[in-house]
Design an enzyme around this catalytic site. Structure first.
Site, mmCIF file in Angstrom:
data_model
loop_
_atom_site.group_PDB
_atom_site.id
_atom_site.type_symbol
_atom_site.label_atom_id
_atom_site.label_comp_id
_atom_site.label_asym_id
_atom_site.label_seq_id
_atom_site.Cartn_x
_atom_site.Cartn_y
_atom_site.Cartn_z
ATOM 1 N N HIS A 18 0.845 -1.194 0.000
ATOM 2 C CA HIS A 18 0.000 0.000 0.000
ATOM 3 C C HIS A 18 0.880 1.243 0.000
ATOM 4 C CE1 HIS A 18 0.912 0.448 4.229
ATOM 5 N NE2 HIS A 18 0.306 -0.682 4.567
ATOM 6 N N HIS A 21 3.893 1.477 2.570
ATOM 7 C CA HIS A 21 5.120 0.776 2.149
ATOM 8 C C HIS A 21 5.796 1.554 1.016
ATOM 9 C CE1 HIS A 21 2.274 -2.781 3.062
ATOM 10 N NE2 HIS A 21 3.035 -2.638 4.131
ATOM 11 N N CYS A 126 0.961 -8.255 20.688
ATOM 12 C CA CYS A 126 0.140 -7.766 19.571
ATOM 13 C C CYS A 126 0.580 -8.493 18.310
ATOM 14 C CB CYS A 126 0.269 -6.258 19.388
ATOM 15 S SG CYS A 126 -0.553 -5.729 17.863
ATOM 16 N N CYS A 129 1.600 -6.131 15.390
ATOM 17 C CA CYS A 129 2.971 -5.596 15.477
ATOM 18 C C CYS A 129 3.994 -6.723 15.585
ATOM 19 C CB CYS A 129 3.148 -4.726 16.715
ATOM 20 S SG CYS A 129 2.162 -3.240 16.785
ATOM 21 N N CYS A 143 -3.452 -2.989 21.897
ATOM 22 C CA CYS A 143 -2.478 -2.177 21.178
ATOM 23 C C CYS A 143 -3.230 -1.176 20.306
ATOM 24 C CB CYS A 143 -1.609 -3.091 20.326
ATOM 25 S SG CYS A 143 -0.801 -2.241 18.962
ATOM 26 N N HIS A 146 -3.487 -1.623 16.196
ATOM 27 C CA HIS A 146 -4.170 -2.698 15.471
ATOM 28 C C HIS A 146 -5.532 -2.988 16.085
ATOM 29 C CE1 HIS A 146 0.037 -3.349 14.100
ATOM 30 N NE2 HIS A 146 -0.583 -3.600 12.963
ATOM 31 N N LYS A 293 -6.292 7.551 10.059
ATOM 32 C CA LYS A 293 -5.342 6.467 9.942
ATOM 33 C C LYS A 293 -5.742 5.613 8.744
ATOM 34 C CE LYS A 293 -4.151 2.809 12.619
ATOM 35 N NZ LYS A 293 -4.246 1.918 13.772
ATOM 36 N N LYS A 296 -7.720 -1.049 6.626
ATOM 37 C CA LYS A 296 -8.632 -1.834 5.797
ATOM 38 C C LYS A 296 -10.071 -1.622 6.228
ATOM 39 C CE LYS A 296 -5.842 -5.800 4.738
ATOM 40 N NZ LYS A 296 -5.571 -7.120 5.259
HETATM 41 N N1 MSP Z 1 8.084 -6.493 8.982
HETATM 42 C C1 MSP Z 1 8.213 -5.330 9.764
HETATM 43 C C2 MSP Z 1 9.546 -4.646 9.496
HETATM 44 C C3 MSP Z 1 10.758 -5.490 9.714
HETATM 45 S S1 MSP Z 1 12.203 -4.659 9.280
HETATM 46 C C4 MSP Z 1 13.430 -5.594 9.832
HETATM 47 C C5 MSP Z 1 7.095 -4.375 9.451
HETATM 48 N N2 MSP Z 1 6.467 -4.526 8.282
HETATM 49 S S2 MSP Z 1 5.229 -3.648 7.749
HETATM 50 O O1 MSP Z 1 4.752 -4.319 6.569
HETATM 51 O O2 MSP Z 1 4.284 -3.445 8.766
HETATM 52 O O3 MSP Z 1 5.818 -2.297 7.255
HETATM 53 C C6 MSP Z 1 6.003 -1.248 8.137
HETATM 54 C C7 MSP Z 1 6.623 -0.079 7.408
HETATM 55 O O4 MSP Z 1 5.806 0.334 6.306
HETATM 56 C C8 MSP Z 1 6.748 1.161 8.266
HETATM 57 O O5 MSP Z 1 7.858 1.137 9.116
HETATM 58 C C9 MSP Z 1 6.855 2.224 7.215
HETATM 59 O O6 MSP Z 1 8.136 2.162 6.660
HETATM 60 C C10 MSP Z 1 5.830 1.738 6.197
HETATM 61 N N3 MSP Z 1 4.507 2.253 6.496
HETATM 62 C C11 MSP Z 1 3.395 1.528 6.833
HETATM 63 N N4 MSP Z 1 2.334 2.368 6.962
HETATM 64 C C12 MSP Z 1 2.733 3.638 6.732
HETATM 65 C C13 MSP Z 1 2.074 4.885 6.619
HETATM 66 N N5 MSP Z 1 0.775 5.032 6.862
HETATM 67 N N6 MSP Z 1 2.809 5.957 6.237
HETATM 68 C C14 MSP Z 1 4.139 5.856 5.911
HETATM 69 N N7 MSP Z 1 4.789 4.708 6.007
HETATM 70 C C15 MSP Z 1 4.157 3.601 6.541
HETATM 71 O O7 MSP Z 1 6.836 -3.523 10.261
#
Ligand code: MSP
Length: 470
Positions: A18, A21, A126, A129, A143, A146, A293, A296
């Site tokens: 999304h 990421h 959680c 997380c 948490c 989530h 925020k 989904k």
């Molecule tokens: N798998 C763990 C990370 C492990 S790294 C060794 C994880 N994954 S995640 O799929 O949840 O991705 C989290 C990351 O996605 C956040 O740290 C950020 O980089 C990005 N983002 C997720 N939602 C976001 C927003 N709403 N806005 C900006 N970036 C965000 O955590």
């Protein structure tokens, strides 16, 4: 050649890509491309985090084995990044046996350092997380990041890692201005306060999660997914021969919710295993979607494909980077994106290029005395500080807005083709655009290549608008 190793978090595979990421990945790509442009040897790593309870549960719901589920979803991330022209050098998957082998080796080192003991974890977890959460982190018993049902009470036998042992050393590192590895400054203060408030040891294994890497000294448990995931940054430099001298990483880019893992737990793991520490971490804030925020359940999730369909690849990259949420959360939304696209790309940059091409067709314009490389200082500094919006603002103001204003002022379309005033203003605009293309290339690679082509030695017509108005 100077080396530069940059990483994104590896994304959980329970979800498809999304805009969140995308935010981190596009940003890392821009920084990586900029360093390449400066002549450095860049290694840009991204990938997927595939083990753990959450992935196992989603796979089960889908009626697939965890591995089959991962094999189905991982390519979605890789494809999304390819379709956004992300120049990653390697895509790591934590189910890669070569990664798993390094994880087992490093954990054995941590065990050998005497930093591991068996204990009982009793408290909240959680699943969203993948994190053991303390009561003080809970809001209404769950948490806040989530849905409530993802916070579970656990009572399990775990192996613990002596995180507390490394706290004094980490405090010293954080306080040392020379190390200054936590950026931006606000995050450094946040981590320091938390470190000083007292830190407990953490679980390093899971008792009942079979979807993970077996613990080398106790095969009845698996490695807690965060100890597995963080090691991706290092493991890749161990199993890809040509990347062996890229550790330690120059820059880990991440979102704010995983700050503690990347600035404390990761450092403690590496100290325990006697490995060098990453040089910098930059932790950004979050995108909010129209003030809310992204989730989904609210149905407001924006996918990278939705952006590409509307704004094209470079348009999407521009919008993402322009609204990069550095120190504070930043509001985005499709309507706002449309306005920004039309204002900056269609009406400003795109229109300028098409006007200059039309008015100057056939002209040969020499390069200016100063190359953009010589003028890079301000831009470079802003990119180093991850002030992407400001960096782009600088380019627009200095080269693009200025040229549009000059064109309107001089109105060369009213002058004879050979009028020196007309040639002069076009020369100025062409050179400004060549400079703009140099700086914007990491952000909009394809567009800038095209601009360089039509505004090369001889000005050529533009076949179609760079950014059609929406
Ligand atoms: N798998 C763990 C990370 C492990 S790294 C060794 C994880 N994954 S995640 O799929 O949840 O991705 C989290 C990351 O996605 C956040 O740290 C950020 O980089 C990005 N983002 C997720 N939602 C976001 C927003 N709403 N806005 C900006 N970036 C965000 O955590």
């Amino acid at each position: 050649m100077k080396k530069f190793f940059i990483t994104t978090p590896i994304y959980y595979i329970n979800d498809v890509p999304h805009i969140g990421h995308t935010c981190t990945t596009v940003t890392a790509d821009i920084v990586g491309r900029w360093h390449r442009q400066l002549g450095e040897e860049v290694f840009f790593l991204t990938g997927t985090d595939e083990h753990g309870q959450k992935v196992a549960e989603v796979a089960e719901k889908e009626g697939l084995s965890p591995k089959d589920y991962c094999d189905k979803i991982a390519p979605r991330f890789e494809e999304a990044w390819k379709s956004l022209d992300i120049s990653f050098d390697f895509f790591i998957r934590t189910t890669d046996p070569r990664h798993e082998k390094v994880v087992a080796e490093v954990l054995q080192k941590i065990f050998n350092s005497g930093d591991v003991y068996k204990g009982k974890y009793e408290g909240y977890y959680c699943v969203g997380c993948e994190k053991f959460v303390t009561e003080s982190e809970l809001v209404d018993k769950h948490c806040p990041l989530h849905p409530p049902e993802q916070t579970e009470f656990k009572s399990e036998e775990n192996w613990f890692f002596k995180l507390s042992k490394y706290v004094p050393e980490i405090i010293k590192l954080v306080e040392d201005d020379k190390t200054n590895y936590i950026l931006p400054a606000g995050k450094r203060a946040e981590v320091l306060a938390k470190l000083k408030a007292g830190v407990n040891d953490v679980s390093l294994s899971r008792e009942k999660v079979s979807w993970g890497i077996p613990l080398p000294w106790d095969k009845s448990q698996t490695v807690y997914v965060w100890f597995d995931a963080l090691l991706n940054y290092y493991s890749v430099t161990q199993f890809i021969e040509s990347k062996s001298d890229f550790w330690p990483a120059n820059l880990h880019l991440l979102g704010k919710e995983i700050l503690w893992f990347h600035t404390v737990i990761w450092q403690a793991m590496l100290l325990s295993a006697d490995l060098p520490l990453p040089l910098k971490t930059f932790t950004h804030s979050f995108y909010m979607i129209d003030g809310q925020k992204m989730s989904k359940s609210l149905g407001n999730v924006i996918s990278p494909q939705q952006l590409i369909d509307l704004f094209g690849v470079d348009g999407s990259r521009y919008l993402i980077a322009r609204s990069f949420p550095g120190e504070n959360d930043g509001d985005v939304g499709m309507e706002r994106f449309k306005e920004k696209y039309n204002a900056d790309l269609a009406n400003n940059l795109g229109n300028l290029v098409s006007r200059v091409c039309k008015l100057g067709e056939g002209l040969r314009i020499q390069n200016p005395s100063k190359s953009p490389f010589e003028e890079r200082e301000t831009f470079s500094k802003l990119i180093d500080e991850l002030k992407l919006g400001e960096a782009m603002g600088w380019v627009f103001e200095k080269f693009i807005d200025k040229s549009n204003n000059r064109l309107n002022e001089v109105a060369p379309w009213k002058l004879e083709a050979t009028d020196p005033k007309r040639i002069e203003v076009l020369t100025e605009c062409v050179n400004n655009l060549r400079h703009a293309a140099f700086f914007l290339k990491p952000i909009m690679p394809e567009t800038c290549r095209l601009v360089e082509k039509v505004l090369g030695e001889e000005i050529k017509p533009l076949e179609k608008p760079l950014f059609p108005r929406i």
